[in-house]
Each structure stands twice: as structure tokens, then as C-alpha cells.
Design a protein around this motif. Structure first.
Motif, PDB file in Angstrom:
ATOM      1  N   ARG A 115      85.821  16.789  20.091  1.00 40.43           N
ATOM      2  CA  ARG A 115      87.115  17.089  20.708  1.00 40.43           C
ATOM      3  C   ARG A 115      88.028  17.817  19.720  1.00 40.43           C
ATOM      4  N   ARG A 116      88.022  17.403  18.457  1.00 36.06           N
ATOM      5  CA  ARG A 116      88.864  18.050  17.463  1.00 36.06           C
ATOM      6  C   ARG A 116      88.455  19.520  17.268  1.00 36.06           C
ATOM      7  N   GLU A 117      87.144  19.768  17.237  1.00 38.47           N
ATOM      8  CA  GLU A 117      86.673  21.156  17.091  1.00 38.47           C
ATOM      9  C   GLU A 117      87.046  21.985  18.312  1.00 38.47           C
ATOM     10  N   LEU A 118      86.931  21.383  19.492  1.00 35.90           N
ATOM     11  CA  LEU A 118      87.307  22.085  20.715  1.00 35.90           C
ATOM     12  C   LEU A 118      88.791  22.434  20.696  1.00 35.90           C
ATOM     13  N   GLN A 119      89.616  21.501  20.269  1.00 35.96           N
ATOM     14  CA  GLN A 119      91.056  21.757  20.213  1.00 35.96           C
ATOM     15  C   GLN A 119      91.383  22.853  19.200  1.00 35.96           C
ATOM     16  N   GLY A 120      90.681  22.845  18.069  1.00 39.43           N
ATOM     17  CA  GLY A 120      90.919  23.881  17.072  1.00 39.43           C
ATOM     18  C   GLY A 120      90.591  25.264  17.607  1.00 39.43           C
ATOM     19  N   ARG A 121      89.461  25.398  18.280  1.00 37.15           N
ATOM     20  CA  ARG A 121      89.095  26.694  18.866  1.00 37.15           C
ATOM     21  C   ARG A 121      90.050  27.084  19.983  1.00 37.15           C
ATOM     22  N   LEU A 122      90.465  26.095  20.766  1.00 36.28           N
ATOM     23  CA  LEU A 122      91.405  26.374  21.852  1.00 36.28           C
ATOM     24  C   LEU A 122      92.723  26.890  21.303  1.00 36.28           C
ATOM     25  N   SER A 123      93.247  26.254  20.257  1.00 39.52           N
ATOM     26  CA  SER A 123      94.520  26.677  19.679  1.00 39.52           C
ATOM     27  C   SER A 123      94.449  28.113  19.176  1.00 39.52           C
TER      28      SER A 123
END
Length: 290
Positions: free
Chosen positions: A57-65
Motif C-alpha cells: 500500500r505504501r508503494e502504491l501511494q508513493g507512485r500515486l502521489s
């Protein structure tokens, strides 16, 4: 001297005083497997369908940002490649969850009907076993309602994945959206649509956010009407029934589904209002209040 040959009968399905144990066990095992699949399957399946997963989830949020900031800077309606990949993945992710939750709901409904029929036939059971049947039916009903909520939420995410994905957008912290970008988004949303020319990304966000709530409004309206119909049928059967246990079950069912219809109707009305004017609710999210 004559002899009498005893007759034998083939064993029937496994039952305990009218309770179809074998069928109930199979349905319960299938429900458990689907619940496990609901948790574990969406990420790998969506990743395989969209050409790769996106890690934790943290990696997904980083890419999303990072992708969202690129999208805002480009100032175009179409998503850049990075954000498009995330949106496609998120749509497939929710599609898998919606299908799994739908199958789970169907199994739980079948199990609930089985338990209800067993309870109505439970005249020969002890009070303790009847209470156990009633408790099992209540638990299955609660799980079915949760599955229904998951179907509705994940249909939302399938149809409007961009808005669903934005709910994971980090607005603060070292990997969050820059303050300058957030200020510009808030300014445009506060003035939308009468405050001048809105940027294409804002128009896309508002449109998708309206669609996101329209899906839930329609789904909630369908559920509310269905619950009202079930309640009406329960009350009609209650009026015609003579058995005390049957009347008690039908009365409880009529009350429960009437309350369910009223509660879900409120959700439908609230989401219809947001669909008509989505910008204030979207602004509330970017201000940290959604």
C-alpha cells in the motif's frame, strides 16, 4: 415356517433433527473460501490482468502521489502513462473484489435460507439447539449484509476507479502532494464552476467524483427498493400465517427489512445530492475533511 426379510432403506442426506448438516457444511466451507479469496486474490489477479502489481500500500501511494503531481503539472484531461496504469489496475482490483463479494453474497443467502427453513422445522429440537440455529442465522445475515456493502463499494471502484484511487492519495508528509499543488486544486474547486476557467484535471476529477457517487446512489436505490419489497412480502405472509414460530420469524423479517430500506434510502438520497453537485464534497476531501 415363514421368515420375514427386513427391509433396508438407503441412507439419506446427513441431517440432525431436520437440519441439513451436509449442505450447510458445504455452503459454510464455500463461504470461508470466498472470504479468503476476497482478501488475497484481488491484488495478484488485478496485477496479472494489468501487466504487473504495485507492491505494498505504501508503494502504491508513493507512485500515486508522483503520478498525480505529473498529471496536474501537464494540465491535460488524459492521464499520463503512470497514472493510467494505476487507474487500470485499481479498476481491475475492484472488479475482482466485486465479483468475489457477489459470489460470497449468493452463498450466504443460500445458507441463510437453509437455516431459516431448518429453524421453522425445528419443533423437535431442544430450546438450546433452536437458539443455536437462530444465532447462526443472525450471524449469516450480518455477513451477507457486509458482503452486500462490499459489492456496492467495489462496483463504485470498478466504474469510477480514479475517484476511488484518490481516496488513497497522501495529502501530507514527505511523499504527499506538494502544498502548492494542493492550494491550486482547492482554489479551483472552491470557485467551481463559476469562478473562471477550470483546468482540465479539475474537470476530470469533478466529473469522475460525480460518477463515483452516482453509482452508489443507483445501487443504494436498488437495494432500498428490494428491501422494501422483501418487507412487504414478509408482512403479507405474516398476516396469512397461523404457526406461532412462523409468525415470529416473518414479523422480525418485516421489521428488519423495513428498517434496512429506510437506512439505505438515506444513503441513496445523500449520494444523489453529491452527484448533482460533487465539487464541494471533493473540496472537503482535499481540505482533509472527507
Amino acid at each position: 415356517m415363514s421368515t420375514t426379510t427386513p427391509t433396508t432403506t438407503a441412507p439419506g442426506p446427513s441431517r440432525t433433527a431436520g437440519v441439513p448438516v451436509r449442505a450447510a457444511t458445504v455452503l459454510a466451507a464455500l463461504a470461508a473460501a470466498l472470504a479468503l479469496a476476497f482478501v488475497l486474490a484481488p491484488g495478484p489477479v488485478a496485477g496479472s490482468l494489468s501487466g504487473g502489481g504495485h507492491g505494498s500500500r505504501r508503494e502504491l501511494q508513493g507512485r500515486l502521489s508522483a503520478s498525480f503531481v505529473d498529471y496536474w503539472a501537464a494540465g491535460e484531461r488524459s492521464f499520463p502513462a503512470g497514472l493510467r496504469g494505476l487507474v487500470d489496475y485499481w479498476s481491475r482490483y475492484h472488479l475482482v473484489k466485486a465479483v468475489t463479494a457477489g459470489l460470497l453474497l449468493a452463498v450466504l443467502v443460500a445458507l441463510g435460507v437453509l437455516l431459516r427453513k431448518a429453524y421453522l422445522r425445528a419443533g423437535g429440537l431442544t430450546a438450546g439447539r433452536r437458539a443455536a440455529l437462530a444465532s447462526a442465522g443472525a450471524a449469516v445475515t450480518a455477513l451477507a449484509l457486509f458482503s452486500l456493502a462490499m459489492v456496492m463499494a467495489n462496483v463504485q471502484g470498478t466504474v469510477a476507479p480514479f475517484s476511488s484511487l484518490m481516496s488513497m492519495l497522501p495529502l501530507h508528509g514527505p511523499h504527499g502532494v506538494p502544498a502548492g499543488t494542493l492550494d491550486e486544486i482547492r482554489r479551483q474547486l472552491a470557485a467551481y464552476p463559476d469562478g473562471g476557467q477550470s483546468s482540465p484535471p479539475v474537470e476530470v476529477m469533478v466529473s469522475d467524483f460525480g460518477r463515483y457517487h452516482a453509482v452508489l446512489a443507483v445501487a443504494a436505490a436498488v437495494v432500498a427498493l428490494s428491501a422494501a419489497a422483501i418487507s412487504a412480502v414478509s408482512w403479507r405472509r405474516f398476516a396469512a400465517a397461523s404457526d406461532r414460530r412462523t409468525r415470529r420469524v416473518l414479523r422480525s423479517s418485516g421489521l428488519f427489512w423495513a428498517l434496512m430500506a429506510a437506512a439505505v434510502a438515506v444513503i441513496a438520497v445523500a449520494n444523489t445530492a453529491t452527484t448533482a453537485d460533487p465539487a464541494p464534497a471533493l473540496l472537503a476531501f482535499f481540505e482533509g475533511g472527507w
